[in-house]
Design a protein around this motif. Structure first.
Motif, PDB file in Angstrom:
ATOM      1  N   THR A 130       1.359  13.020  -0.406  1.00 23.77           N
ATOM      2  CA  THR A 130       1.460  11.651  -0.921  1.00 23.77           C
ATOM      3  C   THR A 130       2.892  11.196  -1.194  1.00 23.77           C
ATOM      4  N   THR A 131       3.860  12.073  -0.951  1.00 20.49           N
ATOM      5  CA  THR A 131       5.267  11.684  -1.064  1.00 20.49           C
ATOM      6  C   THR A 131       6.025  12.089   0.199  1.00 20.49           C
ATOM      7  N   SER A 132       7.146  11.433   0.428  1.00 20.99           N
ATOM      8  CA  SER A 132       8.057  11.806   1.515  1.00 20.99           C
ATOM      9  C   SER A 132       9.472  11.798   0.964  1.00 20.99           C
ATOM     10  N   LYS A 133      10.370  12.529   1.591  1.00 22.29           N
ATOM     11  CA  LYS A 133      11.745  12.590   1.120  1.00 22.29           C
ATOM     12  C   LYS A 133      12.348  11.191   1.113  1.00 22.29           C
ATOM     13  N   ILE A 157      -2.035   9.429   6.940  1.00 19.84           N
ATOM     14  CA  ILE A 157      -1.174   8.796   7.944  1.00 19.84           C
ATOM     15  C   ILE A 157      -0.540   7.533   7.387  1.00 19.84           C
ATOM     16  N   ILE A 158      -1.358   6.697   6.730  1.00 21.66           N
ATOM     17  CA  ILE A 158      -0.852   5.437   6.182  1.00 21.66           C
ATOM     18  C   ILE A 158       0.236   5.701   5.147  1.00 21.66           C
ATOM     19  N   ILE A 159      -0.001   6.656   4.269  1.00 23.02           N
ATOM     20  CA  ILE A 159       0.988   6.980   3.240  1.00 23.02           C
ATOM     21  C   ILE A 159       2.291   7.464   3.869  1.00 23.02           C
ATOM     22  N   LYS A 160       2.174   8.285   4.898  1.00 28.76           N
ATOM     23  CA  LYS A 160       3.361   8.879   5.495  1.00 28.76           C
ATOM     24  C   LYS A 160       4.196   7.885   6.306  1.00 28.76           C
ATOM     25  N   VAL A 161       3.561   6.874   6.894  1.00 31.38           N
ATOM     26  CA  VAL A 161       4.307   5.952   7.754  1.00 31.38           C
ATOM     27  C   VAL A 161       4.741   4.691   7.020  1.00 31.38           C
ATOM     28  N   THR A 162       4.409   4.551   5.745  1.00 33.38           N
ATOM     29  CA  THR A 162       4.829   3.389   4.968  1.00 33.38           C
ATOM     30  C   THR A 162       5.830   3.823   3.900  1.00 33.38           C
ATOM     31  N   PRO A 163       6.583   2.860   3.343  1.00 30.25           N
ATOM     32  CA  PRO A 163       7.564   3.204   2.302  1.00 30.25           C
ATOM     33  C   PRO A 163       6.948   3.684   0.996  1.00 30.25           C
ATOM     34  N   VAL A 164       5.635   3.517   0.843  1.00 36.52           N
ATOM     35  CA  VAL A 164       5.002   3.909  -0.424  1.00 36.52           C
ATOM     36  C   VAL A 164       5.291   5.360  -0.773  1.00 36.52           C
ATOM     37  N   MET A 194       4.612   4.192 -11.322  1.00 32.89           N
ATOM     38  CA  MET A 194       3.719   3.780 -10.248  1.00 32.89           C
ATOM     39  C   MET A 194       4.550   3.265  -9.077  1.00 32.89           C
ATOM     40  N   ALA A 195       4.208   3.723  -7.864  1.00 32.88           N
ATOM     41  CA  ALA A 195       4.932   3.303  -6.663  1.00 32.88           C
ATOM     42  C   ALA A 195       4.177   2.197  -5.945  1.00 32.88           C
ATOM     43  N   HIS A 196       4.926   1.296  -5.319  1.00 32.81           N
ATOM     44  CA  HIS A 196       4.359   0.200  -4.546  1.00 32.81           C
ATOM     45  C   HIS A 196       4.988   0.216  -3.152  1.00 32.81           C
ATOM     46  N   GLY A 197       4.615  -0.744  -2.324  1.00 35.52           N
ATOM     47  CA  GLY A 197       5.149  -0.787  -0.970  1.00 35.52           C
ATOM     48  C   GLY A 197       6.632  -1.060  -0.902  1.00 35.52           C
ATOM     49  N   ASP A 198       7.169  -1.778  -1.893  1.00 37.62           N
ATOM     50  CA  ASP A 198       8.594  -2.100  -1.913  1.00 37.62           C
ATOM     51  C   ASP A 198       9.162  -2.037  -3.321  1.00 37.62           C
TER      52      ASP A 198
END
Length: 249
Positions: free
Chosen positions: A215-218, A111-118, A1-5
């Motif tokens: 839902t993921t970014s590099k 947008i939120i998912i892409k611009v945050t570290p999540v 599970m991924a979180h903000g940090d």
């Protein structure tokens, strides 16, 4: 599970969470979750029942995860049916409002998912577990060369649910049956390892794969390091538990 940090992993006996602190250091917490009943472990292996078992398992992992997996097919079934009725009858302001709200919500979520570290931690979580499943070295450099697409992505299940619900709109089953059938459908698409069955459901698998690009970014090396720390800490505790069990036996 991924979180903000942070990234969390769940094992048979322990769960771990590694967090990137504001000073750049990584802190790790490993603890024992609620013990899974033996019948649930067996149920996870039974075709047709493992989807139900995985939903029950969600409550042991995080209560809100289990609640989401339980309520999502109910909510999705009734709302998409309402949208379908709206398009066929051309009536109902509530349904029109739902369509607009759903589209706006989807755009905002992406947008939120892409611009945050999540999204980066989400990718790092997938990458590290892929390394483990493939028997490759658990190193950040190796992780950079590994796919961020994972077989069992939870957010991919939500997109799979959307596709399933749209298809079921055209099948004349009662709503309660459509909801009940979701759980074995989901369990077999996500967890059945039979190669012939996997070929049969591959179009649905591709839905879960494609959704992960939203839902993921590099990830950067720093995100992979956090995921590695969480996973390696979990492995150490699980190996200790196994050694202790074998010694007692």
């Amino acid at each position: 599970m991924a979180h903000g940090d942070a990234v969390s992993f769940y094992g048979k006996n322990y769960q771990s969470r590694a967090t990137r602190n504001k000073n750049g250091e990584i802190s790790v917490e490993v603890k024992r979750p609620k013990s899974l009943p033996h019948w649930l472990n067996h149920m996870l292996l039974i075709p047709g029942l493992r989807g139900f078992a995985d939903t029950i398992y969600g409550f042991y992992m995080k209560w809100w995860v289990g609640l989401l997996f339980l309520l999502a097919p109910i909510a999705m079934n009734y709302r998409i049916q309402a949208v379908f009725d709206f398009f066929t009858s051309q009536s109902g302001d509530a349904e029109a409002g739902f369509i607009s709200g759903m589209l706006i919500g989807l755009i905002m979520m992406t947008i939120i998912i892409k611009v945050t570290p999540v999204s980066k931690y989400h990718a790092a979580e997938h990458i590290v577990h892929n390394l483990y499943l493939q028997g490759r070295p658990l190193h950040a450099e190796e992780g950079k060369k590994t796919s961020r697409i994972h077989e069992w992505c939870g957010t991919g299940c939500m997109f799979l649910l959307m596709a399933y619900t749209v298809i079921m709109v055209f099948i004349p089953f009662p709503s309660w049956l459509k909801i009940m059938l979701w759980f074995p459908f989901y369990g077999e698409v996500m967890m059945n390892e039979n190669k012939y069955f996997r070929l049969l459901v591959m179009p649905f698998k591709w839905i879960t794969y494609a959704s992960q690009f939203l839902t993921t970014s590099k990830p950067k090396e720093e995100h992979i390091e956090v995921s590695l720390k969480a996973f390696q800490s979990l492995l150490e505790k699980e190996e200790e538990a196994l050694l202790k069990s074998n010694t007692i036996a």
